[in-house]
Scaffold this motif. Structure first.
Motif, PDB file in Angstrom:
ATOM      1  N   SER A  61      10.787  -0.106  -1.616  1.00  0.00           N
ATOM      2  CA  SER A  61       9.382  -0.325  -1.277  1.00  0.00           C
ATOM      3  C   SER A  61       9.077  -1.811  -1.431  1.00  0.00           C
ATOM      4  O   SER A  61       9.543  -2.459  -2.374  1.00  0.00           O
ATOM      5  N   TRP A  62       8.273  -2.330  -0.497  1.00  0.00           N
ATOM      6  CA  TRP A  62       7.999  -3.762  -0.455  1.00  0.00           C
ATOM      7  C   TRP A  62       6.510  -4.036  -0.255  1.00  0.00           C
ATOM      8  O   TRP A  62       5.802  -3.237   0.345  1.00  0.00           O
ATOM      9  N   ARG A  63       6.078  -5.195  -0.744  1.00  0.00           N
ATOM     10  CA  ARG A  63       4.776  -5.730  -0.348  1.00  0.00           C
ATOM     11  C   ARG A  63       4.944  -6.368   1.029  1.00  0.00           C
ATOM     12  O   ARG A  63       6.059  -6.606   1.481  1.00  0.00           O
ATOM     13  N   LYS A  64       3.839  -6.665   1.688  1.00  0.00           N
ATOM     14  CA  LYS A  64       3.914  -7.262   3.013  1.00  0.00           C
ATOM     15  C   LYS A  64       4.608  -8.622   2.946  1.00  0.00           C
ATOM     16  O   LYS A  64       4.445  -9.369   1.988  1.00  0.00           O
ATOM     17  N   GLY A  65       5.371  -8.907   3.970  1.00  0.00           N
ATOM     18  CA  GLY A  65       6.029 -10.209   4.032  1.00  0.00           C
ATOM     19  C   GLY A  65       7.528 -10.100   4.181  1.00  0.00           C
ATOM     20  O   GLY A  65       8.048  -9.119   4.735  1.00  0.00           O
ATOM     21  N   THR A  66       8.227 -11.097   3.701  1.00  0.00           N
ATOM     22  CA  THR A  66       9.673 -11.171   3.866  1.00  0.00           C
ATOM     23  C   THR A  66      10.386 -10.525   2.682  1.00  0.00           C
ATOM     24  O   THR A  66       9.763 -10.115   1.698  1.00  0.00           O
ATOM     25  N   ASN A  67      11.717 -10.467   2.770  1.00  0.00           N
ATOM     26  CA  ASN A  67      12.507  -9.801   1.736  1.00  0.00           C
ATOM     27  C   ASN A  67      12.838 -10.747   0.571  1.00  0.00           C
ATOM     28  O   ASN A  67      13.987 -10.844   0.132  1.00  0.00           O
ATOM     29  N   ALA A  69      12.293 -11.822  -3.489  1.00  0.00           N
ATOM     30  CA  ALA A  69      12.222 -11.021  -4.705  1.00  0.00           C
ATOM     31  C   ALA A  69      10.792 -10.711  -5.124  1.00  0.00           C
ATOM     32  O   ALA A  69      10.498  -9.611  -5.618  1.00  0.00           O
ATOM     33  N   SER A  70       9.873 -11.654  -4.917  1.00  0.00           N
ATOM     34  CA  SER A  70       8.488 -11.446  -5.342  1.00  0.00           C
ATOM     35  C   SER A  70       7.787 -10.355  -4.545  1.00  0.00           C
ATOM     36  O   SER A  70       6.751  -9.828  -4.986  1.00  0.00           O
ATOM     37  N   ASN A  71       8.318  -9.987  -3.389  1.00  0.00           N
ATOM     38  CA  ASN A  71       7.708  -8.935  -2.563  1.00  0.00           C
ATOM     39  C   ASN A  71       8.307  -7.554  -2.826  1.00  0.00           C
ATOM     40  O   ASN A  71       7.790  -6.557  -2.317  1.00  0.00           O
ATOM     41  N   LEU A  72       9.379  -7.486  -3.598  1.00  0.00           N
ATOM     42  CA  LEU A  72      10.012  -6.198  -3.871  1.00  0.00           C
ATOM     43  C   LEU A  72       9.211  -5.417  -4.907  1.00  0.00           C
ATOM     44  O   LEU A  72       8.952  -5.909  -6.004  1.00  0.00           O
ATOM     45  N   ILE A  73       8.824  -4.203  -4.564  1.00  0.00           N
ATOM     46  CA  ILE A  73       8.148  -3.320  -5.509  1.00  0.00           C
ATOM     47  C   ILE A  73       9.179  -2.559  -6.322  1.00  0.00           C
ATOM     48  O   ILE A  73       9.100  -2.467  -7.543  1.00  0.00           O
ATOM     49  N   GLY A  74      10.177  -2.001  -5.680  1.00  0.00           N
ATOM     50  CA  GLY A  74      11.234  -1.271  -6.371  1.00  0.00           C
ATOM     51  C   GLY A  74      12.139  -0.576  -5.381  1.00  0.00           C
ATOM     52  O   GLY A  74      11.724  -0.239  -4.270  1.00  0.00           O
ATOM     53  N   SER A 127      14.856   7.908  -9.309  1.00  0.00           N
ATOM     54  CA  SER A 127      13.635   7.161  -9.623  1.00  0.00           C
ATOM     55  C   SER A 127      13.774   5.733  -9.121  1.00  0.00           C
ATOM     56  O   SER A 127      14.874   5.274  -8.806  1.00  0.00           O
ATOM     57  N   THR A 128      12.661   5.029  -9.052  1.00  0.00           N
ATOM     58  CA  THR A 128      12.646   3.659  -8.560  1.00  0.00           C
ATOM     59  C   THR A 128      13.075   2.687  -9.658  1.00  0.00           C
ATOM     60  O   THR A 128      12.724   2.857 -10.833  1.00  0.00           O
ATOM     61  N   ILE A 129      13.830   1.653  -9.278  1.00  0.00           N
ATOM     62  CA  ILE A 129      14.335   0.690 -10.253  1.00  0.00           C
ATOM     63  C   ILE A 129      13.920  -0.730  -9.868  1.00  0.00           C
ATOM     64  O   ILE A 129      13.590  -0.998  -8.709  1.00  0.00           O
ATOM     65  N   ASP A 130      13.964  -1.631 -10.854  1.00  0.00           N
ATOM     66  CA  ASP A 130      13.619  -3.023 -10.591  1.00  0.00           C
ATOM     67  C   ASP A 130      14.880  -3.816 -10.244  1.00  0.00           C
ATOM     68  O   ASP A 130      15.990  -3.264 -10.166  1.00  0.00           O
ATOM     69  N   GLN A 131      14.726  -5.121 -10.078  1.00  0.00           N
ATOM     70  CA  GLN A 131      15.832  -5.953  -9.616  1.00  0.00           C
ATOM     71  C   GLN A 131      16.981  -6.029 -10.616  1.00  0.00           C
ATOM     72  O   GLN A 131      18.146  -5.995 -10.231  1.00  0.00           O
ATOM     73  N   ALA A 132      16.650  -6.129 -11.899  1.00  0.00           N
ATOM     74  CA  ALA A 132      17.700  -6.223 -12.920  1.00  0.00           C
ATOM     75  C   ALA A 132      18.501  -4.920 -12.998  1.00  0.00           C
ATOM     76  O   ALA A 132      19.732  -4.939 -13.107  1.00  0.00           O
TER      77      ALA A 132
END
Length: 248
Positions: A61-67, A69-74, A127-132
């Motif tokens: 899942s992403w926020r609007k914009g490009t790929n 890291a700051s736009n990644l939701i999980g 479940s959804t995970i973060d970048q780390a």
């Protein structure tokens, strides 16, 4: 019920930009939730009929914009992408067999990169995970799969894979990985993990038997012609995929 998010991106010269998102289930067990196989098949049909359809895929899942890291939701799946080589057309079978041995449900998607044809194996998560968390699990899976020629950057959650008009994704149902439990289970394992080594070529001590590079004569019933190395790579890769349900 395991929910899978599929986000599509348009590719420009410098970046991928998000277009839309689809939510589906891992299987058709829930009548109120469409299975991800149907969504993927439908999107490929759209791409086949309309060349301007987005070709970048991400199971996150992403926020609007490009790929970035700051736009990644999980992310709710791990994607590992590998080059398809004319010297090794059995990589699809090995990836599938190894995933089966590990016991995880997975997808196989024939994709493409700047370097040529690729194969992407996708491991859905409960479940959804973060970048780390993504980086840890992706590195562990890369180590467990033990395959070289992994595409640069695919250990990061921001990685986008590219499908094409003849892509034929296949879902192999099975147990979806619980990311929290798997990270905890492997906390004392792979402590010196350096999965980026798989982005390179296989060390000389692990060379596979290589097929000849000479062009192969193909007879189509009317003419005999010699296929190019690129055509040979694609044909052999598709033949391997067909044994696991892929359709050309």
């Amino acid at each position: 019920m395991t929910t899978v998010t599929l986000s599509r991106f348009e590719k420009s010269a410098r970046c991928f930009t998000g277009v839309d998102t689809y939510k589906a289930c891992l299987s058709n067990a829930d009548e109120n939730c469409a299975p991800i196989q149907g969504y993927m098949d439908g999107l490929i049909r759209q791409l086949h009929n309309h060349a301007d359809e987005p070709t970048g895929w991400s199971f996150a899942s992403w926020r609007k914009g490009t790929n970035v890291a700051s736009n990644l939701i999980g992310a709710n799946a791990i994607m590992l992408e590998y080059a398809l080589s004319r010297d090794d057309t059995e990589i699809v079978q090995r990836l599938h067999d190894r995933a089966e041995d590990l016991g995880w449900g997975h997808f196989l998607i024939d994709t493409e990169a700047k370097s040529g044809n690729t194969i992407t194996i996708v491991f859905p998560l409960t479940s959804t995970i973060d970048q780390a968390q993504y980086a840890r699990l992706a590195s562990i899976l890369a180590e467990q799969l033990d395959e070289y020629r992994m595409e640069h950057g695919c250990l990061a959650a921001t990685h986008i894979v590219q499908v094409h008009r003849t892509t034929s994704p296949v879902v192999f149902t099975g147990t979806a990985m619980d990311p929290v439990k798997e990270i905890k289970r492997t906390a004392k394992m792979y402590q010196r993990l350096n999965a980026r080594k798989y982005e390179g070529t296989r060390p000389s001590g692990k060379l596979l038997t290589q097929a000849g590079d000479a062009p192969q004569a193909i007879e189509d019933g009317l003419f005999v012609f010699f296929e190019t190395p690129q055509e040979k790579t694609q044909r052999e890769a598709l033949e391997v995929m067909a044994r696991y349900g892929f359709q050309s």
